[in-house]
Design an enzyme around this catalytic site. Structure first.
Site, mmCIF file in Angstrom:
data_model
loop_
_atom_site.group_PDB
_atom_site.id
_atom_site.type_symbol
_atom_site.label_atom_id
_atom_site.label_comp_id
_atom_site.label_asym_id
_atom_site.label_seq_id
_atom_site.Cartn_x
_atom_site.Cartn_y
_atom_site.Cartn_z
ATOM 1 N N VAL A 16 18.143 28.884 0.341
ATOM 2 C CA VAL A 16 16.727 28.520 0.350
ATOM 3 C C VAL A 16 16.058 28.922 -0.973
ATOM 4 O O VAL A 16 15.275 28.144 -1.541
ATOM 5 C CB VAL A 16 15.995 29.151 1.564
ATOM 6 C CG1 VAL A 16 14.528 28.750 1.564
ATOM 7 C CG2 VAL A 16 16.650 28.726 2.864
ATOM 8 N N LYS A 205 12.366 30.878 16.954
ATOM 9 C CA LYS A 205 11.485 29.776 16.547
ATOM 10 C C LYS A 205 10.500 29.434 17.672
ATOM 11 O O LYS A 205 9.348 29.095 17.420
ATOM 12 C CB LYS A 205 12.327 28.554 16.182
ATOM 13 C CG LYS A 205 13.157 28.786 14.928
ATOM 14 C CD LYS A 205 14.217 27.721 14.784
ATOM 15 C CE LYS A 205 15.065 27.934 13.551
ATOM 16 N NZ LYS A 205 16.279 27.106 13.551
HETATM 17 N N1 LIG Z 1 19.572 28.021 5.116
HETATM 18 C C1 LIG Z 1 18.724 27.317 5.853
HETATM 19 O O1 LIG Z 1 18.905 26.127 6.060
HETATM 20 C C2 LIG Z 1 17.491 27.974 6.448
HETATM 21 C C3 LIG Z 1 16.577 27.193 7.172
HETATM 22 C C4 LIG Z 1 15.420 27.783 7.671
HETATM 23 C C5 LIG Z 1 15.205 29.135 7.467
HETATM 24 N N2 LIG Z 1 16.128 29.875 6.792
HETATM 25 C C6 LIG Z 1 15.871 31.300 6.592
HETATM 26 O O2 LIG Z 1 15.747 31.559 5.199
HETATM 27 C C7 LIG Z 1 16.243 32.857 4.907
HETATM 28 C C8 LIG Z 1 17.316 32.749 3.825
HETATM 29 O O3 LIG Z 1 18.373 31.930 4.268
HETATM 30 P P1 LIG Z 1 19.518 31.448 3.248
HETATM 31 O O4 LIG Z 1 20.291 30.414 3.964
HETATM 32 O O5 LIG Z 1 18.939 31.119 1.930
HETATM 33 O O6 LIG Z 1 20.399 32.784 3.147
HETATM 34 P P2 LIG Z 1 21.508 33.127 2.049
HETATM 35 O O7 LIG Z 1 22.011 31.898 1.407
HETATM 36 O O8 LIG Z 1 22.460 34.047 2.704
HETATM 37 O O9 LIG Z 1 20.684 33.946 0.937
HETATM 38 C C9 LIG Z 1 20.212 35.244 1.132
HETATM 39 C C10 LIG Z 1 19.831 35.812 -0.226
HETATM 40 O O10 LIG Z 1 19.256 37.093 -0.044
HETATM 41 C C11 LIG Z 1 19.959 38.060 -0.820
HETATM 42 N N3 LIG Z 1 19.962 39.284 -0.028
HETATM 43 C C12 LIG Z 1 20.289 39.435 1.273
HETATM 44 N N4 LIG Z 1 20.149 40.714 1.658
HETATM 45 C C13 LIG Z 1 19.725 41.392 0.570
HETATM 46 C C14 LIG Z 1 19.422 42.762 0.311
HETATM 47 N N5 LIG Z 1 19.499 43.679 1.265
HETATM 48 N N6 LIG Z 1 19.019 43.109 -0.931
HETATM 49 C C15 LIG Z 1 18.927 42.184 -1.921
HETATM 50 N N7 LIG Z 1 19.192 40.861 -1.731
HETATM 51 C C16 LIG Z 1 19.605 40.480 -0.509
HETATM 52 C C17 LIG Z 1 21.338 37.489 -1.066
HETATM 53 O O11 LIG Z 1 21.863 38.023 -2.263
HETATM 54 P P3 LIG Z 1 23.304 37.541 -2.852
HETATM 55 O O12 LIG Z 1 23.125 36.098 -3.209
HETATM 56 O O13 LIG Z 1 23.529 38.389 -4.058
HETATM 57 O O14 LIG Z 1 24.275 37.746 -1.745
HETATM 58 C C18 LIG Z 1 21.008 35.997 -1.169
HETATM 59 O O15 LIG Z 1 20.612 35.677 -2.481
HETATM 60 C C19 LIG Z 1 16.731 33.426 6.239
HETATM 61 O O16 LIG Z 1 15.703 34.189 6.821
HETATM 62 C C20 LIG Z 1 16.990 32.188 7.076
HETATM 63 O O17 LIG Z 1 16.877 32.425 8.450
HETATM 64 C C21 LIG Z 1 17.271 29.318 6.274
#
Ligand SMILES: NC(=O)c1ccc[n+]([C@@H]2O[C@H](COP(=O)([O-])OP(=O)(O)OC[C@H]3O[C@@H](n4cnc5c(N)ncnc54)[C@H](OP(=O)(O)O)[C@@H]3O)[C@@H](O)[C@H]2O)c1
Length: 342
Positions: A16, A205
């Protein structure tokens, strides 16, 4: 021309987060022409700085304080996920008077009311369009488009991963484990799919939607949740023969609770997530694959229905960006009032 610059700090830069950066890159001219604002993502918090990402000139950091203490960053965008430490970071950001955007449904379901109260007290914004139905702009529609109406019932398919698995089970006759594995290989399910398949993601949600639609709070633990794990290929095949398909449906409505006497009556919410067998007449039966669908029954307009991509970095990044734009409008107005007063 740069116009007003609004600096953004990302907490997280995964699917995201990179979708947000891409959205700004694609639409910066439109935003500048319409609002006179240049959005700049200046820093992003990550765990692993060495990972490859498409983020242009964004500075990566592993130190949250690099972002939270930066006086030039006015908007904090939390896209890291999970309850902690995201909760602490957002509390701190709001307490410091920064505007916050998040797509984190788990955090919002558990702490949304508290965080919103802090935002109100501090006169800042807490926006979360990306947290429900990903790319479908539903929260602003409820808040603005339905401001003159009243939602009576929520009914929807709020999780794309489980919808993909169930669609595979129906269309290819696969068993649950096989369909899950395929969803993981196709990138539609995470390596740990627990939140999705147990129904917890859809329940989070639903809690947020209840808050928006009914202006009432239902704690997450009061939502009756049943996931898709128990479903067998044989059951699906038998129901299919009878013209029905399984869908993980989240639904909620307001009921008048009666306790001991009529004077003690108050409103409550009944909310549940579970598999329902739907015939072709049901509108939700036609929401297939990773799509989400939502039907709202309202007092004045009757039944309204939305369908579209409920997840994905770009679609959700676009929803997050719509919140950032909303905040940028406010920041620019505040700056011009400040300038006029000087
Ligand atoms: N993906 C979707 O389609 C979607 C849709 C709706 C809502 N969401 C929500 O959006 C949010 C992000 O989702 P995503 O899919 O983008 O997740 P993701 O791809 O796993 O990305 C998470 C990011 O946060 C960083 N991170 C996680 N924990 C951390 C910590 N403790 N300290 C520092 N950095 C940290 C990770 O770092 P690294 O890259 O270095 O590992 C990564 O860059 C979530 O809350 C999810 O529920 C996602």
């Amino acid at each position: 021309m740069q116009g007003n610059i609004v600096k953004i700090g990302l907490l997280g830069c995964g699917n995201v987060g990179q979708g947000v950066v891409k959205g700004i890159e694609l639409h910066s001219n439109k935003i500048l022409c319409k609002l006179g604002v240049t959005l700049v993502v200046s820093k992003a918090l990550v765990q692993d700085i060495s990972k490859e990402r498409t983020i242009g000139g964004v500075v990566l950091t592993q130190q949250p304080q690099d972002i939270l203490d930066d006086p030039e960053i006015e908007v904090i965008v939390e896209v890291m996920g999970g309850e902690y430490p995201a909760y602490f970071y957002l509390k701190e950001a709001l307490a410091k008077g920064k505007h916050v955007v998040t797509a984190n449904k788990l955090l919002l379901a558990l702490h949304g009311t508290e965080l919103q109260a802090i935002a109100r007290r501090k006169g800042t914004c807490l926006l979360y369009e990306g947290s429900v139905l990903g790319g479908i702009p539903i929260l602003r529609t409820i808040q603005h488009g339905l401001a003159g109406d009243q939602v009576k019932r929520i009914r929807g398919i709020l999780n794309g991963t489980t919808n993909y698995i169930l669609t595979q089970m129906v269309e290819s006759g696969k068993g649950y484990e096989e369909a899950l594995q395929e969803a993981q290989e196709a990138g539609y399910a995470e390596s740990d799919p627990t939140m999705d398949v147990t129904g917890l993601d859809a329940a989070c949600k639903l809690v947020i939607l209840c808050r928006e639609c009914f202006e009432l709070e239902i704690p997450l633990e009061e939502v009756e949740i049943k996931g898709i794990q128990g479903l067998t290929g044989e059951e699906v095949a038998e129901q299919k023969r009878q013209g029905r398909v399984p869908k993980l449906v989240a639904e909620a409505s307001v009921v008048e609770k009666s306790s001991s006497g009529p004077e003690k009556r108050r409103e409550g919410i009944i909310a549940k997530v579970g598999v329902q067998w739907l015939s072709g007449e049901a509108i939700l039966s036609h929401v297939s694959g990773v799509d989400n669908g939502l039907s709202l029954e309202t007092q004045l307009a009757g039944e309204l229905f939305w369908k579209g991509p409920g997840a994905g970095g770009l679609a959700t990044g676009g929803a997050v960006l719509s919140d950032i734009v909303e905040i940028a409008k406010k920041v620019v107005i505040e700056r011009s009032i400040g300038n006029a007063a000087r």
